[in-house]
Design an enzyme around this catalytic site. Structure first.
Site, PDB file in Angstrom:
ATOM      1  NE  ARG A  34      -3.814  -0.083   2.403  1.00  0.00           N
ATOM      2  CZ  ARG A  34      -4.582  -0.208   3.225  1.00  0.00           C
ATOM      3  NH1 ARG A  34      -4.800   0.444   4.334  1.00  0.00           N
ATOM      4  NH2 ARG A  34      -5.184  -1.495   3.416  1.00  0.00           N
ATOM      5  CG  HIS A  80      -6.574  -1.221  -5.995  1.00  0.00           C
ATOM      6  ND1 HIS A  80      -5.169  -1.541  -5.380  1.00  0.00           N
ATOM      7  CD2 HIS A  80      -6.736  -0.081  -4.943  1.00  0.00           C
ATOM      8  CE1 HIS A  80      -4.682  -0.965  -4.268  1.00  0.00           C
ATOM      9  NE2 HIS A  80      -5.851  -0.223  -4.106  1.00  0.00           N
ATOM     10  CE1 TYR A 124     -21.370  15.887 -13.795  1.00  0.00           C
ATOM     11  CE2 TYR A 124     -19.963  16.017 -11.708  1.00  0.00           C
ATOM     12  CZ  TYR A 124     -21.133  16.086 -12.648  1.00  0.00           C
ATOM     13  OH  TYR A 124     -22.496  16.273 -11.922  1.00  0.00           O
TER      14      TYR A 124
END
Length: 744
Positions: A34, A80, A124
């Site tokens: 991570r 993931h 968007y």
């Protein structure tokens, strides 16, 4: 399941041991999967999976954009299994040219800005890969790296990227794991390539020679690094250390001799809007008196305009003050803590990071070369079969038309392999032209030559390092300093000398009168007004102290607990009101009061004394307090209070007590101390008797006191002259009944 079977599966365990095991497992997962980047490609798992998913979606620089929501969906669905917010956040950062030195994602839409505004929602925005990202993944289809199964076993993903570019140093990385963290600054690719080429040429080179080529960090927001070369070398040797970064500014001349300061680059990871808010706050609090105004005129580029108070203000001095108080100067704490090729976290030096990258590229080169060799061998096998077919074309056609098992007959008659026979059978009729035969022969010759070259490359390590050097030179040419992306942005400068910013330089010098009331309200008035003026106070309050000062002065307060406090005269509230409680400015105990107030004078000495007649001399070095907590100087017994702080203006000391006994002795009998209770100045037979006043004077001038009709001066000292700690004699006739030299 019966009871016996259930009992067999029950185990007694120690909670402490189980918690330890589980937390260790979590910690290792955080470190390895991570928070820490891999030294070979400089990527964390989320970044690596993000780039791979975009590649699988064919979002290369030459195609159109796709919605970020589509990309994020693929990443969390296939590779993931974490939250979409984290994945999109990582994607946004890879697209921000003010966060990443060489962006890996080409974003279209609102991806945030340097003011700290966040990106638009992923539905968007659109994105695709950059050329830099494509260079990182070059060779994925050529067995350059190992692949592993994804979390659900339905897909596969690369363990590490081939990484033709040294991404770890070029883009840096930051992250916090369990018990360790990493913080690597970005660097200039062209300079890193120079260091790599030098290391290939001289494998045993020292750290300093590498730093001369890498030079130092190259932040996307520019700025100026003001560390010395020796400091930078030491940082890279240790793999950790701090870099001081300052904003880049220049002085713009205006009409009528006026000027303004324009900040064009700010330190890395500083949010511009918060920086301007901080400067504006300091301005409103009058902590930058040389500054008149601050404006943000930024558009695509940073442009922060600072207006000085007047044209006589020194621009460098103003900026030094802002550097000390704001994030116009910041520190980047480097910690090159990465996962090595074996997945072990450790802090690496610059040379170790460069060596790890070169070793990785060497392995990738060998694997890609071997892969290409296998492909060429397979193709040559087919081509040699085609050539046999063209030479025996009529017989091949006959066998195909007449034989039941044409493949087996051809293999036996022409000594063909299974692959060759299968390829001949799958040939199209249009390929039987004479031209095709010439093309096959040309391809066969070219591939044979290439195969010979690749075999020579695999057999000679020197040639492999030469090939790697050529690759690095090509990358340097593609993303080097000749390009807009590759030019160095962060400059270097000599570490500035420590400029002492005095209050005199920062505050306009003006005369003021400082007034402190009995109840502890402090204020200042403009100008030097008469100290015996009838000042206005709240009901039941009265004047305690009034002194003349300048706005550039330091005001010293001495309390009854033996503490000194320091106030800047310019910070004392002014106006027509009653001021503010002094306890808001200093940490004065509720049981203590101010016993003296005066203007600080360099090289001045003072006699401090308690009401029990103990005291000592203290110099100016020990009375300045750096914090509002004050500085404890005098130690006191129970019921004792410090009452006097007198500036040394002579060589004799006169003390008087409640018993109306006066004692005069030489000042040299009082020791100079940094802290303590001091020595007895006058002896009192009555244990409840208190000292009421003290005066320091010159022996030739005598001491003076209030007497009806004026001030009396006594030059004949013999009556009261003695030594410290004696009782003394009765005060002279006409001495004030208050037992003070000057009646309050």
């Amino acid at each position: 399941m019966n009871m016996a079977d259930q009992e067999e599966k029950i185990r007694d365990v120690q909670l402490k041991e189980e918690l330890s095991k589980r937390y260790l497992s979590y910690a290792m997962s955080t470190i390895v999967a991570r928070s820490l980047p891999d030294v070979r490609d400089g990527l964390k798992p989320v970044h690596r999976r993000l780039l791979y998913a975009m590649r699988q979606l064919h979002l290369d620089p030459k195609t159109g954009y796709k919605k970020c929501a589509r990309v994020v969906g693929d990443v969390i669905g296939k590779y993931h299994p974490h939250g979409d917010t984290a994945v999109y956040g990582a994607m946004v950062r890879l697209a921000q040219d003010f966060s990443v030195r060489y962006p890996l994602v080409d974003g279209q839409g609102n991806f945030g800005n340097i003011d700290g505004d966040g990106a638009a929602a992923m539905r968007y925005t659109e994105a695709r890969l950059t050329e830099f990202a494509m260079a990182m993944m070059e060779g994925l289809n050529e067995n350059a790296v190992d692949f592993i199964d994804t979390y659900d076993g339905e897909e596969s993903e690369p363990v590490v990227m081939p990484s033709m570019v040294p991404n770890l140093l070029c883009n840096g990385s930051s992250g916090i794991a369990v018990g360790m963290a990493t913080n690597i600054p970005p660097h200039n690719l062209s300079e890193v390539c120079d260091a790599l080429l030098y290391m290939i040429e001289k494998p045993d080179c020292d750290e300093e020679s590498l730093v001369r080529r890498v030079k130092g960090p190259d932040f996307p927001t520019g700025g100026v690094i003001i560390d010395s070369f020796a400091t930078i070398v030491e940082n890279y040797k240790q793999g950790k250390g701090a870099f001081r970064i300052r904003a880049k500014w220049e002085k713009e001349e205006l009409s009528h001799g006026q000027y303004q300061i324009v900040v064009k680059e700010i330190p890395y990871q500083v949010i511009k809007s918060k920086l301007i808010e901080k400067i504006a706050q300091l301005l409103s609090e009058k902590k930058v008196p040389l500054l008149a105004d601050v404006r943000d005129e930024s558009a695509q580029d940073v442009r922060i305009v600072l207006e000085p108070k007047n044209r006589t203000v020194d621009a460098a001095l103003l900026m030094e003050h802002l550097f000390k108080q704001t994030e116009l100067e910041s520190k980047f704490n480097m910690n090159m803590n990465v996962l090595d090729c074996d997945g072990v976290p450790r802090v690496m030096s610059l040379s170790e990071v460069l060596r790890a990258f070169l070793d990785h590229r060497h392995i990738v080169l060998q694997r890609r070369t071997q892969y290409r060799l296998e492909k060429i061998s397979a193709r040559l096998e087919i081509l040699s079969g085609y050539l046999i077919a063209y030479v025996n074309l009529d017989e091949i056609i006959r066998i195909i038309r007449e034989e039941d098992d044409a493949k087996a007959v051809m293999m036996k008659e022409f000594n063909l392999t299974d692959n060759q026979a299968e390829a001949i059978l799958n040939m199209k009729l249009r390929s039987l032209r004479k031209l095709e035969e010439h093309e096959i022969k040309a391809e066969f010759d070219d591939l044979s030559a290439e195969k010979e070259g690749l075999e020579a490359l695999l057999a000679d390590e020197g040639k492999r390092w030469q090939a790697l050097a050529e690759e690095i030179k090509q990358i340097k040419e593609k993303f080097g300093k000749k390009t807009a992306l590759g030019r160095r942005r962060t400059e270097f400068a000599e570490a500035p000398a420590d400029v002492e910013i005095t209050i005199e330089a920062m505050v306009e010098k003006e005369p003021i009168t400082v007034i402190l009331s009995e109840k502890g309200w402090i204020r200042s008035m403009k100008g030097h007004v008469a100290l015996n003026e009838d000042f206005k106070f709240k009901d039941d309050d009265a004047l305690r102290f009034a002194i003349h000062a300048q706005t550039t002065d330091k005001i010293i307060l001495f309390d009854t607990a033996g503490k000194f406090f320091t106030l800047q005269a310019s910070e004392i509230p002014s106006g027509r009101g009653f001021g503010q409680p002094v306890r808001l400015m200093i940490d004065l105990s509720n049981n203590d009061n101010i016993s003296a107030m005066f203007v600080f004078e360099p090289k001045a000495g003072y006699v401090i004394a308690s009401n029990t007649g103990h005291g000592f001399v203290v110099d100016e070095n020990h009375i300045l307090a750096q914090t509002r907590n004050g500085r404890k100087i005098m130690n006191l017994a129970d019921g004792e209070q410090t009452m006097f702080c007198k500036k040394i203006t002579g060589d004799m000391v006169a003390v008087v007590g409640e018993n109306r006994k006066l004692l005069i002795f030489k000042l040299e009998e009082i020791p100079t101390m940094a802290r303590g209770r001091g020595v007895a100045l006058q002896k009192y037979k009555d244990k409840d008797c208190r000292m009421t006043d003290i005066q320091i004077f010159k022996s030739e001038e005598g001491f003076c006191y209030n007497r009806s009709g004026g001030v009396a001066v006594e030059k004949d000292l013999m009556t009261w002259l003695g030594h410290r700690a004696q009782v003394g004699k009765l005060v002279p006739f006409g001495f004030p009944k208050s037992n003070t030299f000057f009646k309050e």
